[in-house]
Design an enzyme around this catalytic site. Structure first.
Site, PDB file in Angstrom:
ATOM      1  N   GLU A  31     -86.623   4.915 -55.039  1.00 19.25           N
ATOM      2  CA  GLU A  31     -87.077   6.305 -55.223  1.00 19.25           C
ATOM      3  C   GLU A  31     -86.016   7.136 -55.947  1.00 19.25           C
ATOM      4  O   GLU A  31     -84.875   6.701 -56.135  1.00 19.25           O
ATOM      5  CB  GLU A  31     -87.413   6.936 -53.874  1.00 19.25           C
ATOM      6  CG  GLU A  31     -86.224   6.937 -52.925  1.00 19.25           C
ATOM      7  CD  GLU A  31     -86.060   8.244 -52.190  1.00 19.25           C
ATOM      8  OE1 GLU A  31     -86.202   9.304 -52.827  1.00 19.25           O
ATOM      9  OE2 GLU A  31     -85.762   8.201 -50.992  1.00 19.25           O
ATOM     10  N   LYS A 175     -84.492   9.340 -40.937  1.00 21.38           N
ATOM     11  CA  LYS A 175     -83.289  10.182 -41.056  1.00 21.38           C
ATOM     12  C   LYS A 175     -82.961  10.844 -39.723  1.00 21.38           C
ATOM     13  O   LYS A 175     -83.841  11.334 -39.024  1.00 21.38           O
ATOM     14  CB  LYS A 175     -83.493  11.244 -42.124  1.00 21.38           C
ATOM     15  CG  LYS A 175     -83.054  10.732 -43.491  1.00 21.38           C
ATOM     16  CD  LYS A 175     -82.900  11.838 -44.495  1.00 21.38           C
ATOM     17  CE  LYS A 175     -84.213  12.185 -45.125  1.00 21.38           C
ATOM     18  NZ  LYS A 175     -84.768  11.155 -46.006  1.00 21.38           N
TER      19      LYS A 175
HETATM   20  N1  PSU Z   1     -83.347   9.086 -48.110  1.00 24.77           N
HETATM   21  C1  PSU Z   1     -82.091   9.544 -48.387  1.00 24.77           C
HETATM   22  N2  PSU Z   1     -81.974  10.753 -49.001  1.00 24.77           N
HETATM   23  C2  PSU Z   1     -83.085  11.500 -49.348  1.00 24.77           C
HETATM   24  C3  PSU Z   1     -84.400  11.043 -49.028  1.00 24.77           C
HETATM   25  C4  PSU Z   1     -84.462   9.809 -48.413  1.00 24.77           C
HETATM   26  O1  PSU Z   1     -81.109   8.863 -48.092  1.00 24.77           O
HETATM   27  O2  PSU Z   1     -82.914  12.556 -49.944  1.00 24.77           O
HETATM   28  C5  PSU Z   1     -85.645  11.827 -49.409  1.00 24.77           C
HETATM   29  C6  PSU Z   1     -86.796  10.827 -49.577  1.00 24.77           C
HETATM   30  O3  PSU Z   1     -87.278  10.953 -50.879  1.00 24.77           O
HETATM   31  C7  PSU Z   1     -87.827  11.223 -48.559  1.00 24.77           C
HETATM   32  C8  PSU Z   1     -87.630  12.686 -48.547  1.00 24.77           C
HETATM   33  O4  PSU Z   1     -89.134  10.823 -48.922  1.00 24.77           O
HETATM   34  O5  PSU Z   1     -86.184  12.806 -48.512  1.00 24.77           O
HETATM   35  C9  PSU Z   1     -88.335  13.349 -47.378  1.00 24.77           C
HETATM   36  O6  PSU Z   1     -88.517  14.691 -47.635  1.00 24.77           O
HETATM   37  P1  PSU Z   1     -89.468  15.581 -46.705  1.00 24.77           P
HETATM   38  O7  PSU Z   1     -88.809  15.540 -45.352  1.00 24.77           O
HETATM   39  O8  PSU Z   1     -89.453  16.965 -47.292  1.00 24.77           O
HETATM   40  O9  PSU Z   1     -90.811  14.944 -46.703  1.00 24.77           O
END
Ligand code: PSU
Ligand code: MN
Length: 319
Positions: A31, A175
């Site tokens: 990604e 996360k």
């Molecule tokens: N993993 C990481 N850093 C990130 C992300 C994932 O180590 O920045 C990103 C991914 O793209 C994930 C997103 O899909 O954060 C999630 O964002 P949200 O909580 O707004 O859906």
């Protein structure tokens, strides 16, 4: 104006990636939100290049995904990676399932989150995808007991995407900034097997452990590949989540990770941060609080995930 009428018509697949997919060779999608929104320059370009190299070392072809001028790019070249990594803050959109159409219609660069990357990679015919950590149920999404604050309902579209797109996503656990127990429950409801590799506990992103037992654990990647292959062969439509812990030498101690995450979340509340800006804000705040130590953990776990995903892709294609 002719508007493309399917995801496929939006796809622009790099030649090496297209060749590997056509030949049935292992490919790993990567990604791009972690490049544009998750890490600062130059660590972001370093980790993007190192992840691609790690996928190659494990015998697979990397396909980093992003949006550019109305097209879904699957397999960025070096110039595109550089453009994304060095774009001035605020000029790259964050494209997820709900915002992918805006990103495509508006033109310019957009980085894809886990959900949008899955949409593009699946349309391209890729099965394996590596990221750092998936999005999930944010703390406070369901309200905070006793606080009187209303539920925010901030639940990442990554979770529903895992429920509806048959791919395997390799990460270092949800996360740590999330409500991890609620995220696991949500994945269960969505029919997504969650497999921890090499330990009974669910990996905790910055830390080796989340303090929770994983729904399933396998001794090694071969075991995980067997479960994933069985799941995908059932044709249920949902994906699978394979969790590998951050390398020990770069991990934050479990208690340190817990404390900095709690502090960063309190700071975000006080600053009134919410919505799609929340995840990038928290990651940047945690980097500040830890004097950059969290960035070392974040980059190490992303590259490790890419390497394991490359191996997994090989196992799934019988390589
Ligand atoms: N993993 C990481 N850093 C990130 C992300 C994932 O180590 O920045 C990103 C991914 O793209 C994930 C997103 O899909 O954060 C999630 O964002 P949200 O909580 O707004 O859906
Ligand atoms: Mn959100």
């Amino acid at each position: 104006m002719t508007i493309p009428s399917s995801v496929t018509e939006r796809l622009l697949i790099g030649p090496e990636v297209a060749g590997a997919i056509a030949a049935g060779r292992p490919v790993v999608a990567l990604e791009s939100t972690l490049i544009s929104h998750g890490l600062p320059y130059p660590q972001n370009i370093e980790v993007a290049s190192a992840s691609e190299a790690a996928v190659r070392e494990s015998g697979a072809v990397p396909a980093t995904v992003a949006v550019h001028d109305g097209r879904l790019l699957v397999g960025l070249d070096g110039d595109a990676l550089q453009a994304l990594a060095t774009a001035p803050a605020g000029t790259v959109r964050k494209a997820a399932r709900p915002s992918l159409a805006v990103a495509l219609a508006e033109g310019g660069w957009a980085a894809t989150t886990v959900s949008a990357t899955m949409i593009a990679a699946h349309a391209a015919g890729i099965t394996v995808f590596a990221t750092g950590g998936i999005g999930g149920v944010h703390r406070g999404a369901l309200g905070v007991p006793g606080s009187g604050s209303a539920p925010t309902l901030d639940i990442s579209s990554d979770l529903q995407e895992l429920g509806r797109t048959p791919m395997v996503v390799v990460c270092a656990g949800p996360k740590a900034i999330l409500d991890v127990p609620a995220t696991l429950e949500y994945l269960e409801t969505q029919g997504v097997p969650v497999i921890s590799v090499g330990q009974d506990e669910l990996p905790g992103f910055f830390a080796r452990s989340s303090g929770l037992r994983a729904p399933f654990a396998t001794a090694d990647l071969d075991g995980a590949a067997r479960v994933v292959a069985a799941h995908l062969a059932l044709g249920l439509g949902s994906g699978a989540l394979v969790c590998v812990p951050v390398p020990a030498d770069k991990a934050l101690p479990d208690d340190v990770a817990r404390d900095v995450v709690a502090r960063a979340i309190a700071d975000a509340d006080a600053a009134g941060i919410g919505g799609p800006a929340l995840t990038p804000w928290l990651l940047a705040r945690i980097a500040e609080i830890t004097n950059g130590v969290s960035i070392g953990a974040n980059t190490a776990l992303i590259v490790n995930d890419a390497r394991q995903a490359g191996r997994l892709a090989g196992l799934l294609t019988g390589g």
